[in-house]
Design a protein around this motif. Sequence first.
Motif, PDB file in Angstrom:
ATOM      1  N   TRP A  19     -29.504  16.595  56.429  1.00 24.84           N
ATOM      2  CA  TRP A  19     -29.120  16.860  55.041  1.00 24.84           C
ATOM      3  C   TRP A  19     -27.704  17.426  54.919  1.00 24.84           C
ATOM      4  O   TRP A  19     -27.158  17.503  53.814  1.00 24.84           O
ATOM      5  CB  TRP A  19     -30.103  17.835  54.381  1.00 24.84           C
ATOM      6  CG  TRP A  19     -30.424  19.066  55.168  1.00 24.84           C
ATOM      7  CD1 TRP A  19     -31.534  19.292  55.918  1.00 24.84           C
ATOM      8  CD2 TRP A  19     -29.628  20.265  55.272  1.00 24.84           C
ATOM      9  NE1 TRP A  19     -31.487  20.542  56.496  1.00 24.84           N
ATOM     10  CE2 TRP A  19     -30.327  21.160  56.115  1.00 24.84           C
ATOM     11  CE3 TRP A  19     -28.400  20.668  54.737  1.00 24.84           C
ATOM     12  CZ2 TRP A  19     -29.837  22.426  56.439  1.00 24.84           C
ATOM     13  CZ3 TRP A  19     -27.902  21.913  55.054  1.00 24.84           C
ATOM     14  CH2 TRP A  19     -28.619  22.779  55.904  1.00 24.84           C
ATOM     15  N   PHE A  20     -27.105  17.819  56.035  1.00 20.89           N
ATOM     16  CA  PHE A  20     -25.759  18.390  55.975  1.00 20.89           C
ATOM     17  C   PHE A  20     -24.761  17.258  55.706  1.00 20.89           C
ATOM     18  O   PHE A  20     -24.730  16.264  56.451  1.00 20.89           O
ATOM     19  CB  PHE A  20     -25.430  19.083  57.295  1.00 20.89           C
ATOM     20  CG  PHE A  20     -24.170  19.903  57.268  1.00 20.89           C
ATOM     21  CD1 PHE A  20     -23.989  20.910  56.341  1.00 20.89           C
ATOM     22  CD2 PHE A  20     -23.144  19.659  58.173  1.00 20.89           C
ATOM     23  CE1 PHE A  20     -22.832  21.678  56.311  1.00 20.89           C
ATOM     24  CE2 PHE A  20     -21.989  20.419  58.163  1.00 20.89           C
ATOM     25  CZ  PHE A  20     -21.830  21.424  57.215  1.00 20.89           C
ATOM     26  N   PRO A  21     -23.939  17.346  54.675  1.00 25.08           N
ATOM     27  CA  PRO A  21     -23.041  16.241  54.302  1.00 25.08           C
ATOM     28  C   PRO A  21     -22.140  15.815  55.464  1.00 25.08           C
ATOM     29  O   PRO A  21     -21.595  16.657  56.188  1.00 25.08           O
ATOM     30  CB  PRO A  21     -22.213  16.837  53.157  1.00 25.08           C
ATOM     31  CG  PRO A  21     -23.088  17.894  52.573  1.00 25.08           C
ATOM     32  CD  PRO A  21     -23.829  18.476  53.733  1.00 25.08           C
ATOM     33  N   SER A  22     -21.999  14.508  55.624  1.00 30.05           N
ATOM     34  CA  SER A  22     -21.255  13.969  56.764  1.00 30.05           C
ATOM     35  C   SER A  22     -19.787  14.380  56.738  1.00 30.05           C
ATOM     36  O   SER A  22     -19.188  14.614  57.794  1.00 30.05           O
ATOM     37  CB  SER A  22     -21.370  12.446  56.804  1.00 30.05           C
ATOM     38  OG  SER A  22     -20.881  11.877  55.603  1.00 30.05           O
ATOM     39  N   PHE A  23     -19.176  14.500  55.546  1.00 32.50           N
ATOM     40  CA  PHE A  23     -17.758  14.858  55.503  1.00 32.50           C
ATOM     41  C   PHE A  23     -17.562  16.311  55.927  1.00 32.50           C
ATOM     42  O   PHE A  23     -16.570  16.652  56.568  1.00 32.50           O
ATOM     43  CB  PHE A  23     -17.169  14.585  54.111  1.00 32.50           C
ATOM     44  CG  PHE A  23     -17.507  15.598  53.052  1.00 32.50           C
ATOM     45  CD1 PHE A  23     -16.648  16.648  52.758  1.00 32.50           C
ATOM     46  CD2 PHE A  23     -18.699  15.492  52.345  1.00 32.50           C
ATOM     47  CE1 PHE A  23     -16.952  17.566  51.777  1.00 32.50           C
ATOM     48  CE2 PHE A  23     -19.014  16.417  51.365  1.00 32.50           C
ATOM     49  CZ  PHE A  23     -18.148  17.463  51.071  1.00 32.50           C
ATOM     50  N   LEU A  24     -18.535  17.182  55.599  1.00 30.15           N
ATOM     51  CA  LEU A  24     -18.451  18.564  56.062  1.00 30.15           C
ATOM     52  C   LEU A  24     -18.715  18.651  57.563  1.00 30.15           C
ATOM     53  O   LEU A  24     -18.103  19.464  58.262  1.00 30.15           O
ATOM     54  CB  LEU A  24     -19.454  19.441  55.306  1.00 30.15           C
ATOM     55  CG  LEU A  24     -19.140  19.707  53.827  1.00 30.15           C
ATOM     56  CD1 LEU A  24     -20.256  20.501  53.172  1.00 30.15           C
ATOM     57  CD2 LEU A  24     -17.811  20.458  53.696  1.00 30.15           C
ATOM     58  N   ARG A  25     -19.624  17.808  58.053  1.00 24.52           N
ATOM     59  CA  ARG A  25     -19.872  17.769  59.498  1.00 24.52           C
ATOM     60  C   ARG A  25     -18.593  17.392  60.234  1.00 24.52           C
ATOM     61  O   ARG A  25     -18.286  17.953  61.290  1.00 24.52           O
ATOM     62  CB  ARG A  25     -20.990  16.776  59.813  1.00 24.52           C
ATOM     63  CG  ARG A  25     -21.317  16.697  61.315  1.00 24.52           C
ATOM     64  CD  ARG A  25     -22.473  15.752  61.613  1.00 24.52           C
ATOM     65  NE  ARG A  25     -23.710  16.273  61.056  1.00 24.52           N
ATOM     66  CZ  ARG A  25     -24.350  15.761  60.018  1.00 24.52           C
ATOM     67  NH1 ARG A  25     -23.832  14.699  59.399  1.00 24.52           N
ATOM     68  NH2 ARG A  25     -25.475  16.288  59.595  1.00 24.52           N
TER      69      ARG A  25
END
Length: 334
Positions: A19-25
């Motif tokens: 659920w952690f947004p890919s761009f933030l990852r």
Amino acid sequence: MASPWIPRMHLWEIDDQPWFPSFLRAYVQTGLTHAWTVHIPFLQASSPATIVADTLRRVLGSSVSRHTYIDFCAGAGGPTPFIERALNSQLARSAAHTVPATASSGVTVDGTSNASSSETPSYAAVADPEKKSATVHDEDAAVQFVLTDLHPHVESWEAASKKSDHLTYVSSPVDAASAPEVLLRRYAGKDKKKGIFRLFNLAFHHFDDDLARAILKNTVETSEGFGIFELQERTLGGFATCLMFGFFIFLVAPLLYWWSPVRLFFVYVIPVVPFVLVFDGIISCLRTRTADEVEALLRTCGADSDGWEVKSGREQVIWPCGYLNWVICSKKAA
């Protein structure tokens, strides 16, 4: 590794969650890459990536150039491209400084003069991402590095491989617990002149005990050695280093991300990036295994590990309490 003051706990990290947004990852992974590659004068003798290269060369000795190094958990690339440049730069200088025994009265170690064996590359020579490893003139001395992952980051890997003649990648998913035979044969060469050496950079703590044993079993059965490198440990100093890293991001973000207002927004206005780096760093400390714990998994993985030896250590990467912990296992010389 220093003696841990708390039992290992296999808890979850935010960066691992679907659920952690890919761009933030991606922002978090970039921050972790900087942790490996940035050199802070007065606080660090060299970058952690350079220390990994130094450690591989020192521990493996003359066999260091007889391996192909495959990163089985490369993520977006991480430190491996920097380790490749640092190690091959060292090997090139070592080859250039090798003096035939008949022409020198000095003592040599593994064919390298004492003066050259103590040299390490400057960070400037290995950290410039635009600089190809053209300093490696002796192709026989250079070693190959390969990026793989269960979830390939092909775009990032392709960009990194274009900057070095000794870095390549596998675009299809690769399971570290079941490495494809065709992959291993390709990088061992037709005559198997090169042994496969697996790298786990800031990765092995992500595996629970069952998966870790499965990976070690496959490693023992198909490889010549492996190295585990972690930037954290289950000590008070390890936790303190994670907190320091969060503070460090606040200090250096304008220098690193001045060109990206969005990244700066998620560092200062809504500080998701520093929070995740600190939170996941503390969880990583709790997950990280000691060398004895790794060896226990190795000896119980289901493969014959009697011919394997385990070496380990820790190197200070940032004053006063930041350490690189490493475990290097390889087949004993016949």
